[in-house]
Design a protein around this motif. Structure first.
Motif, PDB file in Angstrom:
ATOM      1  N   GLN A  23       0.823  -1.214   0.000  1.00 46.49           N
ATOM      2  CA  GLN A  23       0.000   0.000   0.000  1.00 46.49           C
ATOM      3  C   GLN A  23       0.856   1.263   0.000  1.00 46.49           C
ATOM      4  OE1 GLN A  23      -3.401  -0.208  -0.315  1.00 46.49           O
ATOM      5  NE2 GLN A  23      -3.220   1.995  -0.647  1.00 46.49           N
ATOM      6  N   ARG A  24       2.166   1.081   0.245  1.00 45.50           N
ATOM      7  CA  ARG A  24       3.122   2.200   0.279  1.00 45.50           C
ATOM      8  C   ARG A  24       2.707   3.264   1.278  1.00 45.50           C
ATOM      9  NH1 ARG A  24       4.157   4.058  -5.568  1.00 45.50           N
ATOM     10  NH2 ARG A  24       5.329   5.595  -4.416  1.00 45.50           N
ATOM     11  N   ASP A  79     -10.348  10.838   3.641  1.00 44.01           N
ATOM     12  CA  ASP A  79     -11.105  12.083   3.690  1.00 44.01           C
ATOM     13  C   ASP A  79     -12.569  11.682   3.556  1.00 44.01           C
ATOM     14  OD1 ASP A  79     -12.421  14.403   3.279  1.00 44.01           O
ATOM     15  OD2 ASP A  79     -11.163  15.138   1.641  1.00 44.01           O
ATOM     16  N   ASP A 131     -14.552  12.580   0.554  1.00 44.90           N
ATOM     17  CA  ASP A 131     -14.102  12.019  -0.722  1.00 44.90           C
ATOM     18  C   ASP A 131     -13.690  10.561  -0.511  1.00 44.90           C
ATOM     19  OD1 ASP A 131     -13.111  11.619  -3.296  1.00 44.90           O
ATOM     20  OD2 ASP A 131     -11.128  12.385  -2.760  1.00 44.90           O
ATOM     21  N   GLY A 160     -11.458   3.504  -1.773  1.00 43.61           N
ATOM     22  CA  GLY A 160     -11.220   2.166  -1.258  1.00 43.61           C
ATOM     23  C   GLY A 160      -9.736   1.884  -1.177  1.00 43.61           C
ATOM     24  N   GLN A 201      -8.389  -3.210  -1.609  1.00 41.06           N
ATOM     25  CA  GLN A 201      -9.329  -4.159  -2.213  1.00 41.06           C
ATOM     26  C   GLN A 201      -8.699  -4.889  -3.388  1.00 41.06           C
ATOM     27  OE1 GLN A 201      -8.646  -1.246  -3.066  1.00 41.06           O
ATOM     28  NE2 GLN A 201     -10.577  -0.195  -3.296  1.00 41.06           N
ATOM     29  N   TYR A 215       0.767  -3.441 -12.460  1.00 42.13           N
ATOM     30  CA  TYR A 215       1.082  -2.017 -12.590  1.00 42.13           C
ATOM     31  C   TYR A 215       1.523  -1.438 -11.247  1.00 42.13           C
ATOM     32  CZ  TYR A 215       0.127   2.978 -12.472  1.00 42.13           C
ATOM     33  OH  TYR A 215       0.219   4.324 -12.243  1.00 42.13           O
ATOM     34  N   TYR A 216       0.786  -1.772 -10.181  1.00 46.48           N
ATOM     35  CA  TYR A 216       1.135  -1.223  -8.870  1.00 46.48           C
ATOM     36  C   TYR A 216       2.475  -1.753  -8.380  1.00 46.48           C
ATOM     37  CZ  TYR A 216      -3.446   0.899  -8.507  1.00 46.48           C
ATOM     38  OH  TYR A 216      -4.530   1.672  -8.730  1.00 46.48           O
ATOM     39  N   GLU A 219       5.090   0.174 -10.130  1.00 45.22           N
ATOM     40  CA  GLU A 219       5.220   1.490  -9.513  1.00 45.22           C
ATOM     41  C   GLU A 219       6.012   1.400  -8.205  1.00 45.22           C
ATOM     42  OE1 GLU A 219       4.457   4.636 -10.232  1.00 45.22           O
ATOM     43  OE2 GLU A 219       3.831   4.087 -12.249  1.00 45.22           O
ATOM     44  N   MET A 227     -11.088  16.818  -2.157  1.00 45.79           N
ATOM     45  CA  MET A 227     -10.571  15.684  -2.939  1.00 45.79           C
ATOM     46  C   MET A 227      -9.181  15.317  -2.413  1.00 45.79           C
ATOM     47  SD  MET A 227     -11.271  14.213  -6.165  1.00 45.79           S
ATOM     48  CE  MET A 227     -10.376  13.145  -7.277  1.00 45.79           C
ATOM     49  N   VAL A 228      -9.010  14.020  -2.122  1.00 44.94           N
ATOM     50  CA  VAL A 228      -7.720  13.561  -1.629  1.00 44.94           C
ATOM     51  C   VAL A 228      -6.735  13.534  -2.788  1.00 44.94           C
ATOM     52  CG1 VAL A 228      -6.494  11.652  -0.559  1.00 44.94           C
ATOM     53  CG2 VAL A 228      -8.830  12.143   0.115  1.00 44.94           C
ATOM     54  N   VAL A 282      -4.038  11.841  -4.213  1.00 46.36           N
ATOM     55  CA  VAL A 282      -3.309  10.583  -4.082  1.00 46.36           C
ATOM     56  C   VAL A 282      -2.233  10.519  -5.148  1.00 46.36           C
ATOM     57  CG1 VAL A 282      -3.478   8.089  -4.041  1.00 46.36           C
ATOM     58  CG2 VAL A 282      -5.369   9.459  -3.216  1.00 46.36           C
ATOM     59  N   GLN A 283      -1.058  10.209  -4.703  1.00 41.00           N
ATOM     60  CA  GLN A 283       0.096  10.071  -5.595  1.00 41.00           C
ATOM     61  C   GLN A 283      -0.186   8.993  -6.640  1.00 41.00           C
ATOM     62  OE1 GLN A 283       3.216  11.506  -4.564  1.00 41.00           O
ATOM     63  NE2 GLN A 283       4.683  10.478  -5.863  1.00 41.00           N
ATOM     64  N   GLU A 284       0.213   9.251  -7.839  1.00 42.77           N
ATOM     65  CA  GLU A 284       0.119   8.254  -8.915  1.00 42.77           C
ATOM     66  C   GLU A 284       0.844   6.971  -8.487  1.00 42.77           C
ATOM     67  OE1 GLU A 284      -0.705   7.255 -13.061  1.00 42.77           O
ATOM     68  OE2 GLU A 284      -1.460   8.753 -11.677  1.00 42.77           O
ATOM     69  N   GLY A 285       0.223   5.831  -8.711  1.00 39.85           N
ATOM     70  CA  GLY A 285       0.909   4.581  -8.422  1.00 39.85           C
ATOM     71  C   GLY A 285       0.624   3.990  -7.061  1.00 39.85           C
ATOM     72  N   ILE A 286      -0.168   4.685  -6.231  1.00 39.37           N
ATOM     73  CA  ILE A 286      -0.561   4.124  -4.936  1.00 39.37           C
ATOM     74  C   ILE A 286      -1.866   3.360  -5.148  1.00 39.37           C
ATOM     75  CG2 ILE A 286      -1.261   4.670  -2.561  1.00 39.37           C
ATOM     76  CD1 ILE A 286       1.452   5.613  -2.785  1.00 39.37           C
ATOM     77  N   PRO A 287      -1.922   2.096  -4.710  1.00 35.82           N
ATOM     78  CA  PRO A 287      -3.143   1.320  -4.984  1.00 35.82           C
ATOM     79  C   PRO A 287      -4.357   1.795  -4.181  1.00 35.82           C
ATOM     80  CG  PRO A 287      -1.536   0.000  -3.762  1.00 35.82           C
ATOM     81  CD  PRO A 287      -0.888   1.306  -4.053  1.00 35.82           C
ATOM     82  N   ILE A 288      -5.246   2.511  -4.835  1.00 35.48           N
ATOM     83  CA  ILE A 288      -6.527   2.893  -4.224  1.00 35.48           C
ATOM     84  C   ILE A 288      -7.607   2.698  -5.283  1.00 35.48           C
ATOM     85  CG2 ILE A 288      -5.624   4.592  -2.598  1.00 35.48           C
ATOM     86  CD1 ILE A 288      -7.180   6.328  -5.224  1.00 35.48           C
ATOM     87  N   ALA A 289      -8.861   2.725  -4.861  1.00 33.18           N
ATOM     88  CA  ALA A 289      -9.950   2.631  -5.828  1.00 33.18           C
ATOM     89  C   ALA A 289     -11.030   3.616  -5.444  1.00 33.18           C
ATOM     90  CB  ALA A 289     -10.510   1.211  -5.867  1.00 33.18           C
ATOM     91  N   ARG A 290     -11.623   4.227  -6.440  1.00 30.60           N
ATOM     92  CA  ARG A 290     -12.779   5.079  -6.203  1.00 30.60           C
ATOM     93  C   ARG A 290     -14.018   4.196  -6.214  1.00 30.60           C
ATOM     94  NH1 ARG A 290     -10.993   9.920  -4.339  1.00 30.60           N
ATOM     95  NH2 ARG A 290      -9.076  10.419  -5.433  1.00 30.60           N
ATOM     96  N   PRO A 291     -14.989   4.458  -5.312  1.00 33.08           N
ATOM     97  CA  PRO A 291     -16.192   3.618  -5.272  1.00 33.08           C
ATOM     98  C   PRO A 291     -16.937   3.690  -6.608  1.00 33.08           C
ATOM     99  CG  PRO A 291     -16.113   5.152  -3.411  1.00 33.08           C
ATOM    100  CD  PRO A 291     -15.009   5.545  -4.335  1.00 33.08           C
TER     101      PRO A 291
END
Lengths: 384, 88
Positions: free
Chosen positions: A102-103, A204, A207, A210, A213, A222-223, A226, B1-2, B4-13
């Protein structure tokens, strides 16, 4: 500009690291006690109890929970710290990978210790090196001063937006954690200026997003790509942070440290506390007329490949001292050095020693260097 | 709006970003509304949040995401939910 007012104290390694953590002002701590780290936790608890460190100390039921707790707090924007050793680090392992993948900026101190079975509470590096593929920056200290310095640097490296990786600061159990040394401490305001408060977070409520997941195969690779790129970028950041730190303290560190390497024919490579013993061995060899030098690896991850290759390439023979073994393959650090030196025509020998706290002295290293110079050193030698 | 750095694993709902899990189902819960007392137990127990409450507080199942686990049928005190086999 170099700091004028120097505070010099006698501190054991655990207390020096606790002092550095207090100065870094983390908001959330979650630490589970384990030998040889326990006295660090005790010191940190005292700081929190007395109000010197305004942080939430979460009392957890295990190391797995300790890292899970600071992982969440770090996502929410807190500066966090945890510490462990040996079996504790193994128990923490699942969360170690979560945090790396997750860095998340986390600083963890690892008081290196042997792993069971058989049971041992004494020093070797098996626990530390076992986390080499977990996407953590791994730094290793040689003495108590360096453990203090690295802890402060670790927060800055970890939170740098070009990096955003958890950082593991390794220092040898008992040999450093419980040894009293003279430590030069920075004034609080200097540390405040060096590592300003964290100014970003992932959570936040207005905003939502997730975290953690499922990722499709395309996203997953890709991750990971990175993450690798971030590791590569971190070399530059670590060097930069160290340069800034040198400006303040006058203490020079690098990805590697070279002692009498410039004209060295025979190089001893080491990591951690026994680099001090290696320095003595190198001096003794020089007195005997053997041109020896020490290459100390400070950043195990990212591994300083180019720097190592350059030093190895100038020598006639190399011996790598390892406190850990990849069983069925060889010394862990030796394998790294061999891999970094690919294409060079320099013999690289491996010495396995000091496992489970087995005492290693400059004399042992001298004997190995003597044999290396006489071309009598095996590919792999165990100091039993 | 957060930010988030490019390349960090997150997902938008987003609905259905991981596919429509309703296709995994082999038995389908069917609510017999005449027996339903609006107790909402099924709504609370649904592990996939696939049961929503309508304006009149009667539950409604989202078959796009219901995996057919049968927990709702099991907890229903009036046995108003029947599991119907979908696979022939």
């Amino acid at each position: 500009m170099q700091v004028e007012s120097k505070v010099i104290k006698g501190l054991v390694g655990n207390h020096a690291v606790a002092y550095a953590v207090k100065q870094a002002k983390p908001q959330v701590l979650a630490v589970y006690p384990i030998t040889p780290q326990t006295t660090m936790l005790e010191k940190l608890s005292e700081y929190v109890e007395s109000g010197e460190l305004k942080a939430k100390m979460i009392r957890v039921e295990s190391e797995h929970s300790a890292l899970a707790a600071v992982y969440g707090a770090a996502l929410a924007g807190s500066r966090v710290f945890t510490a462990t050793a040996s079996q504790g680090l193994l128990y923490m392992t699942e969360m170690i990978y979560w945090a790396g993948g997750q860095r998340v900026p986390i600083v963890a101190a690892v008081a290196t210790r042997a792993i069971a079975s058989p049971w041992s509470i004494l020093d070797d590096h098996h626990d530390f090196v076992s986390k080499r593929d977990a996407i953590w920056i791994q730094l290793m200290a040689e003495n108590v001063q360096e453990a203090y310095d690295l802890t402060i640097q670790a927060f800055k490296i970890s939170e740098d937006k070009r990096v955003l990786l958890p950082v593991m600061m390794g220092f040898d159990g008992f040999i450093l954690t419980h040894t009293l040394e003279k430590v030069e401490l920075l004034p609080d305001n200097v540390v405040d200026a060096f590592i300003p408060p964290r100014d970003f977070n992932l959570i936040d409520f207005s905003d939502p997003l997730g975290i953690g997941q499922v990722a499709s195969p395309e996203d997953y690779i890709y991750y990971r790509y990175e993450a690798q790129r971030s590791m590569e970028r971190s070399r530059e950041v670590i060097t930069e942070v160290e340069r800034d730190y040198e400006d303040i303290t006058g203490r020079k560190y690098g990805l590697i440290d070279c002692y009498m390497c410039d004209d060295a024919e025979y190089i001893i490579v080491s990591m951690g506390a026994w680099s001090g013993d290696a320095r003595v061995a190198v001096q003794k060899e020089r007195e005997k007329g053997i041109r020896a030098g020490l290459l100390k690896v400070r950043t195990f991850r990212p591994f300083p490949k180019d720097e190592v290759k350059q030093i190895v390439g100038k020598s006639r023979g190399v011996v790598v001292f390892d406190r850990s073994v990849s069983y069925g393959s060889g010394g862990v650090l030796a394998n790294e050095v061999k891999s970094a030196s690919y294409g060079l025509d320099v013999p690289i020998h491996s010495v396995i020693a000091g496992l489970g706290g087995k005492d290693v002295r400059p004399l042992h290293m001298e004997k190995v260097l003597d044999d290396l110079a006489l071309n009598q050193l095996e590919d792999e030698r165990w100091l039993l | 709006m957060v930010n988030v750095q490019e390349g960090i694993p997150i997902a938008r709902p987003k609905i259905g970003s991981s596919g429509f899990t309703g296709s995994w189902r082999i038995t389908k819960p069917v609510i017999h509304y005449d027996a339903c007392t609006k107790c909402r137990l099924c709504y609370f127990y649904c592990v996939e949040n696939s049961i929503d409450l309508q304006q009149d507080l009667y539950p409604k199942i989202d078959y796009d995401f219901c995996k057919g686990c049968g927990v709702c049928a099991d907890v229903c005190p009036t046995k108003a939910i029947e599991m119907v086999r979908e696979v022939k």
